[in-house]
Design an enzyme around this catalytic site. Sequence first.
Site, PDB file in Angstrom:
ATOM      1  CE  LYS A 186      -3.508  -2.627   0.012  1.00 41.79           C
ATOM      2  NZ  LYS A 186      -4.689  -2.777   0.732  1.00 41.79           N
TER       3      LYS A 186
HETATM    4  C1  LIG Z   1      -5.937  -3.954   0.976  1.00 44.15           C
HETATM    5  C2  LIG Z   1      -7.257  -3.356   0.998  1.00 44.15           C
HETATM    6  C3  LIG Z   1      -8.038  -3.770   2.077  1.00 44.15           C
HETATM    7  C4  LIG Z   1      -7.631  -4.532   3.335  1.00 44.15           C
HETATM    8  O1  LIG Z   1      -6.391  -4.108   3.746  1.00 44.15           O
HETATM    9  P1  LIG Z   1      -5.617  -5.378   4.741  1.00 44.15           P
HETATM   10  O2  LIG Z   1      -4.530  -4.662   5.405  1.00 44.15           O
HETATM   11  O3  LIG Z   1      -4.883  -6.202   3.516  1.00 44.15           O
HETATM   12  O4  LIG Z   1      -6.408  -6.248   5.535  1.00 44.15           O
HETATM   13  C5  LIG Z   1      -9.203  -3.189   2.215  1.00 44.15           C
HETATM   14  N1  LIG Z   1      -9.901  -2.638   0.872  1.00 44.15           N
HETATM   15  C6  LIG Z   1      -9.048  -2.263  -0.024  1.00 44.15           C
HETATM   16  C7  LIG Z   1      -9.761  -1.465  -1.221  1.00 44.15           C
HETATM   17  C8  LIG Z   1      -7.635  -2.689  -0.149  1.00 44.15           C
HETATM   18  O5  LIG Z   1      -7.129  -2.497  -1.351  1.00 44.15           O
END
Ligand SMILES: *Cc1c(COP(=O)(O)O)cnc(C)c1O
Length: 362
Positions: A186
């Site tokens: 991310k």
């Molecule tokens: C990555 C993601 C999540 C979940 O995050 P995690 O930290 O992997 O649990 C939720 N919503 C979106 C749109 C994502 O890209």
Amino acid sequence: MNVPLIDLARQYRELEKEIELAVRETLFSGNYILGSQVDEFEREIASYLGVEHAVGVGSGTDALYLILKGLGIGPGDEVITTAFTFVATADVIANCGASPVFADIDPLTFNLDPESVRARVGSRTKAIVAVHLFGLPVDMDPFVEIAENSGLSIIEDCAQSLGAAYRGRMAGSTGAAAALSFFPTKNLGCAGDGGMVCTRDEQLAERVRMLRAHGSKRKYCHEILGVNSRLDALQAAILRVKLTKLDAWNSEKREIASVYNDSLTTVVTPPVPSEAFHVYHQYTIRSEERDVLKEKLSRAGVSSAIYYQLPLHLQPCFRYLGYRPGELPESESAADQVLSLPIFPGMTAAEVERVRDAINSG
Ligand SMILES: *Cc1c(COP(=O)(O)O)cnc(C)c1O
């Protein structure tokens, strides 16, 4: 030369000394869950987003789940969200005991279409989860209007959008609460799983603080049923170092995107709304020949990925909801045509050119 979709080691190399120092200090502190690193990081993120409260949790998925729980959403309730997103946005709704209701997207932005949401608001609707997909912030105004007219809460899924803004307002600062993810890929990623709940609502923040620690405020006194979902001190220590680079990394990606925007001539490039500050978690193009294009890129040594292959209303895990192909045509057509290209901090000009040439070649 092969061009990867993302190379996390380049971020680490840029901050190697600072991260190793922060990790070593945290290890010597003997305090590994929550504690002062997490407290400080929560304050830094709250101030970055311009909200009062931030609560560090175990993942972005847990952040969404704990927001829904904290708002009291459960069996009998409906929550409207987009069909074109990562499954976590919606599986948390079902895991709370509520029903996800899928709405369609705007084909240009890939974000929720307010008209499609409006048409699905009913007497059981409690909330809307808006996702700032791929780092392109949602124009929140139409959703605020729908929410105010119908007494709903807005939850912002900011897993892909930390640093994005619309008309100068940070993504994540408008709704009842926002969920951040620090999954490694991310915009701001740790070395494992991590997440955060951000909100202006003091009561909600307090509830999420309890929920993340088995429903307790005081040790061994459990007022409500909670879970174990806390941010690790080591992750917070790493994230605090990386936060100092977030804006620079987002600008770097915006520059790469602007080269792509100007030079990719044979595909539909992402829109550049003048009021949106897009942070390009993904640079996602559309092509009717998507699968052929992906194969061509692969032969040229350029990685690419399809986010998302199958919209959520057609996923096997949501079959029980009874949706059929054709019901959300824009989400389905996006799933058939999208392709995400390499874009990441530390990507070289030569790599960007390599992607451009691979796309534009015959
Ligand atoms: C990555 C993601 C999540 C979940 O995050 P995690 O930290 O992997 O649990 C939720 N919503 C979106 C749109 C994502 O890209």
